[in-house]
Write a protein that holds these residues in place. Structure first.
Motif, PDB file in Angstrom:
ATOM      1  N   SER A  93      16.593  46.603  60.431  1.00 30.90           N
ATOM      2  CA  SER A  93      17.799  46.328  61.223  1.00 30.90           C
ATOM      3  C   SER A  93      18.658  47.580  61.351  1.00 30.90           C
ATOM      4  O   SER A  93      19.230  47.836  62.413  1.00 30.90           O
ATOM      5  N   ARG A 105      22.273  42.063  61.951  1.00 36.44           N
ATOM      6  CA  ARG A 105      22.949  42.069  60.654  1.00 36.44           C
ATOM      7  C   ARG A 105      22.183  42.939  59.680  1.00 36.44           C
ATOM      8  O   ARG A 105      20.970  42.820  59.548  1.00 36.44           O
ATOM      9  N   THR A 113      17.063  39.194  58.310  1.00 40.85           N
ATOM     10  CA  THR A 113      16.645  38.913  59.685  1.00 40.85           C
ATOM     11  C   THR A 113      15.646  37.767  59.693  1.00 40.85           C
ATOM     12  O   THR A 113      14.595  37.864  59.061  1.00 40.85           O
ATOM     13  N   GLU A 132      12.824  43.882  66.590  1.00 43.68           N
ATOM     14  CA  GLU A 132      12.678  43.766  65.122  1.00 43.68           C
ATOM     15  C   GLU A 132      12.110  42.394  64.813  1.00 43.68           C
ATOM     16  O   GLU A 132      12.609  41.376  65.280  1.00 43.68           O
TER      17      GLU A 132
END
Ligand SMILES: Nc1nc2c(ncn2[C@@H]2O[C@H](COP(=O)(O)OP(=O)(O)OP(=O)(O)O)[C@@H](O)[C@H]2O)c(=O)[nH]1
Ligand SMILES: [Mg+2]
Length: 303
Positions: A93, A105, A113, A132
């Motif tokens: 992230s 976040r 995540t 991601e």
């Protein structure tokens, strides 16, 4: 959750909860804790607490399942798409947030995540989509997206993570780039040794730190290169070249550029001139079958 006067069964369940790695394990442990929690007046509060936690976790898992699904359908594949994978807490992230416009976040607790996050990286006028994926060892890891991506960015912070991840990618066709991160935690000597080891294994790799930004510019270049694409600028006679290039496969022709602008456009082209690496001289007139090179500029005169 004070554990004084609790039964051994309850304490065991609580131990499971504290050591759980995934929400699913936490939910299982909480179910046991609720079962083993004494049902008398003095533990009413505790039981209520456990039930609230249980409910919240269940909701969280349901929500991430749903958004995970809608993401699978919702991700529009761009010309250049890379996925960012790796073990939890390796800094996926953090990297996504400095490469792209996404704001995922970032947090030290593991498995932050829980669904794929899409970001867009601008690279010299082109757009590269970077996604991601939740940590490879979690239940939310999405093999589907990884198998269709053009490039797999494998983020690691330890050498042994590489082979573990590669075992999971044996049928994945995309190009692979190993990104060794958090090198701000290594000494210069350790960095040199790491680079030498990765080199000897013939990996396509790069060392980076999202903290000091070391290696980030080179990483961007490597990501673009991994797609094996060329950038072609277009122009109209007497005007400036386009700000954004058209992205094509190497050896694409003038005809393919014209068709990418507008279907059937190549029939309307009267004359084409080119500037740049594939031209013999500036403003050379070429035919529709002329093969282009990265950073060429093409001028179309229409009928
Ligand atoms: N020292 C150092 N810490 C980093 C670096 N990149 C990320 N971190 C820290 O590593 C922790 C995890 O970062 P994230 O970006 O949330 O990691 P992730 O891989 O997305 O983790 P999950 O989504 O939870 O699986 C955070 O505390 C970051 O601040 C880095 O280059 N150097
Ligand atoms: Mg993350």
């Amino acid at each position: 959750m004070a554990s004084t006067n609790q039964s051994p069964a309850y304490q065991k369940a609580q131990g499971k909860f504290l050591l759980a790695l995934t929400d699913k394990e936490r939910i299982g442990a909480l179910e046991e804790m609720i079962k083993e929690c004494p049902k008398h007046k003095s533990s009413e509060n505790m039981l209520a607490n456990l039930k609230t936690r249980y409910k919240k976790l269940k909701e969280k898992v349901e929500k991430s399942k749903k958004s995970g699904k809608s993401n699978k359908i919702g991700i529009k594949k761009e010309d250049m798409q890379a996925v960012l994978i790796g073990f939890t807490n390796t800094g996926k992230s953090s990297l996504l947030s400095i490469l792209t416009n996404a704001h995922p976040r970032i947090s030290n607790p593991e498995f932050t995540t829980t669904y794929p996050i899409i970001g867009m990286m601008g690279y010299m006028g082109t757009n590269i989509q970077i996604i991601e994926i939740p940590a490879i060892e979690s239940e939310s890891y999405d093999k589907g997206i990884v198998n269709t991506a053009d490039t797999i960015l494998i983020l690691v912070t330890k050498l042994e993570q590489i082979t573990k991840i590669q075992e999971k990618l044996t049928k994945t066709p995309g190009k692979k780039l190993i990104i060794f991160s958090k090198i701000d935690l290594l000494t210069e000597n350790e960095k040199r040794k790491m680079a030498a080891t990765l080199e000897s294994k013939k990996y396509n790799f790069i060392l980076i730190s999202t903290k000091t930004r070391e290696g980030i510019d080179e990483l961007k270049n490597k990501i673009f290169e991994s797609f094996d694409k060329i950038r072609i600028y277009t122009k109209e006679p007497g005007k400036e070249k386009s700000k954004k290039p058209i992205v094509l496969k190497p050896d694409s022709t003038i005809k393919e550029v014209a068709e990418k602008i507008l279907k059937g456009f190549s029939n309307k082209v009267k004359e084409t001139k080119i500037w740049g690496p594939s031209s013999k001289f500036s403003g050379q007139k070429v035919g529709l079958n002329h093969k282009l090179k990265d950073m060429d500029v093409v001028e179309f005169k229409t009928k």
